[in-house]
Every structure is written in structure tokens, then in C-alpha cells.
Scaffold this motif. Structure first.
Motif, PDB file in Angstrom:
ATOM      1  N   THR A   1       0.625  -1.276  -0.175  1.00 22.27           N
ATOM      2  CA  THR A   1      -0.308  -0.027  -0.053  1.00 22.27           C
ATOM      3  C   THR A   1       0.942   1.314   0.130  1.00 22.27           C
ATOM      4  O   THR A   1       0.278   2.371  -0.061  1.00 22.27           O
ATOM      5  N   LYS A   2       2.148   1.226   0.306  1.00 19.09           N
ATOM      6  CA  LYS A   2       3.010   2.493   0.286  1.00 19.09           C
ATOM      7  C   LYS A   2       4.116   2.169  -0.483  1.00 19.09           C
ATOM      8  O   LYS A   2       4.775   1.308  -0.689  1.00 19.09           O
ATOM      9  N   ALA A   3       4.386   3.786  -1.016  1.00 15.66           N
ATOM     10  CA  ALA A   3       5.639   3.718  -1.771  1.00 15.66           C
ATOM     11  C   ALA A   3       6.728   4.250  -0.620  1.00 15.66           C
ATOM     12  O   ALA A   3       6.493   4.970  -0.060  1.00 15.66           O
ATOM     13  N   VAL A   4       7.983   3.723  -0.732  1.00 17.06           N
ATOM     14  CA  VAL A   4       8.836   3.585   0.386  1.00 17.06           C
ATOM     15  C   VAL A   4      10.123   4.292  -0.202  1.00 17.06           C
ATOM     16  O   VAL A   4      10.563   3.915  -1.293  1.00 17.06           O
ATOM     17  N   THR A   5      10.845   5.282   0.465  1.00 15.64           N
ATOM     18  CA  THR A   5      11.961   5.804   0.113  1.00 15.64           C
ATOM     19  C   THR A   5      12.668   5.987   1.492  1.00 15.64           C
ATOM     20  O   THR A   5      12.231   6.449   2.432  1.00 15.64           O
ATOM     21  N   ALA A   6      13.963   6.001   1.246  1.00 18.99           N
ATOM     22  CA  ALA A   6      14.859   6.369   2.150  1.00 18.99           C
ATOM     23  C   ALA A   6      16.078   6.949   1.794  1.00 18.99           C
ATOM     24  O   ALA A   6      16.741   6.468   0.374  1.00 18.99           O
TER      25      ALA A   6
END
Length: 247
Positions: free
Chosen positions: A39-44
Motif C-alpha cells: 500500500t505504500k511507496a517507500v524511500t530512504a
């Protein structure tokens, strides 16, 4: 470990924790992917430093993005390559980079140029003999769909006369998977530029668990700051975490 067939060899999905733990100096790094539940687009994005000037930094929020700032302004010697906005948001696009090319991408895409076209005017950093690569990512969320791309601009094996440009695009990324690109293969003098395509890594946990995992596995002497964002693919709403070694 998960694996996928690519031509004649099998590509292994890597543990992001192990990749970070086993590299004392990956430099600056970008991770982009999708949460385990899909459900989520993730970035770090993280920064590390070996010099006092590089270590004298914190991330602060600026608009929908962040910028770097000197923790102790009296110790700031050369701001040129260390003070910039790593994250900016342009409509439904989130830009993440390791330098002021964030602004180049933002301005280019605002004029209907592509991610790749926007970066044509830039190359690696002018910090010989390292010639630090410029790494960049773009996340695009629209109508419940999500894709992303990553780029690296690097010198030709340490030769600054030639710039090598690589762009990698990931459409409809799978849940629990991401890609990890960083500036240096490992510590060294000069620092060896990242090689190969972005690493295929597992994305797991909620935003707090993921943030803790990344921060805890970065080298304790060299780590400086970390930014993590989870964006809801259905609504575009996001949550952000910022961790600074300098408090």
C-alpha cells in the motif's frame, strides 16, 4: 533469500540490513521500493561523513521535502557539496538525490522534460580524485499506480574526461521489494564509485521499524542523517521520519 532468473544467472534479493552493516562507508544512499503490504511507496536517503565538515550536518524539513543544514554553523568550511535539498516534491512526483541536482530535476520536469533529460546538464561531483557519483531517484504516484526510476552519473573509472550515465526504471514494483544505490562501493582512498545496477533489496516493516533498521545498521562512526518517507499509493498522503546523529 528470494531469487529471480535473469538470463543465465540468478539474481539474489539482498538483506538491506546486511548490505549496510557490512559496508563501513557506502557514502550517501537512496532506497526506493514498496512496502510489504503493497500500500505504500517507500524511500530512504542517508548521508555519511568522514571529515568534520561532512559530519557537521543535520536534515531539516523544508516545505514537503528536506534540506541539509550545518549543525554548528561556526564549523562550516565549504558548503558547496554538502548543503543542498535532497528531497523535493513536484505535484505527484517525489525527487530524492545526493546533491543540488534535486533542483535541476525539479526545474526540468516542471518544464515537461523527463527525469533523464533533466539530468543531461549534470555530471559527477567535481571533488577529484573521488569524483563522487550523483545518484538520483524519482517516484511517481498517480491514480493509484506507482513507478519509480533511479539514475547514477559517474566518472569513467575515475577518469573525469568522460561521464557515464545510467538510468533504471521500475514499473509497478512488487510489494516488499526495493532498490538500493549508493555513492561508494566501500571505504578507500580515492573512494571507489558504485558499480552495477541498483541492488535488489527486501523492504519490510512499518515506517518506524524500517527507519530503525536502516539507522541501526549504518556505521556508527560515519553515519550523519537519515530521511524515510512512506507514501500511501491510494491517497498520496505521506509519513516522514528524520534521524540526525547531531541532536
Amino acid at each position: 533469500m528470494t531469487s529471480e532468473k535473469k538470463g543465465e544467472f540468478t539474481m539474489q534479493m539482498l538483506s538491506l540490513a546486511e548490505e549496510l552493516k557490512n559496508n563501513a562507508y557506502p557514502g550517501r544512499g537512496i532506497v526506493i521500493g514498496k512496502s510489504e503490504d503493497g500500500t505504500k511507496a517507500v524511500t530512504a536517503y542517508f548521508i555519511m561523513g568522514r571529515s568534520e565538515n561532512s559530519r557537521n550536518r543535520v536534515f531539516v524539513e523544508e516545505g514537503e521535502g528536506i534540506r541539509t543544514q550545518a549543525f554548528d554553523p561556526s564549523k562550516l568550511t565549504d558548503p558547496s557539496l554538502i548543503i543542498y535539498a535532497p528531497v523535493r516534491v513536484l505535484g505527484n512526483k517525489t525527487i530524492v538525490t545526493n546533491g543540488d541536482q534535486t533542483d535541476t530535476i525539479y526545474e526540468g520536469m516542471d518544464k515537461q522534460m523527463t527525469f533523464e533529460q533533466s539530468l543531461r546538464s549534470r555530471e559527477f561531483e567535481p571533488d577529484g580524485p573521488n569524483y563522487t557519483p550523483r545518484i538520483s531517484g524519482i517516484m511517481h504516484i498517480e491514480n493509484g499506480k506507482y513507478n519509480y526510476a533511479m539514475s547514477i552519473l559517474k566518472s569513467n573509472n575515475g577518469n573525469p574526461d568522460s561521464c557515464s550515465r545510467y538510468t533504471y526504471a521500475y514499473e509497478n514494483p512488487a510489494a516488499g521489494e526495493g532498490r538500493f544505490i549508493h555513492t561508494y562501493m566501500h571505504d578507500g582512498n580515492p573512494l571507489p564509485s558504485f558499480e552495477g545496477e541498483p541492488k535488489w533489496v527486501k523492504i519490510s516493516g512499518d515506517i518506524d521499524a524500517f527507519t530503525d533498521m536502516v539507522w541501526e545498521n549504518l556505521n556508527p562512526d560515519n553515519k550523519v542523517s537519515l530521511f524515510v518517507r512512506f507514501i500511501d499509493i491510494a491517497t498520496g498522503k505521506y509519513e516522514t521520519r528524520i534521524v540526525n546523529k547531531n541532536q
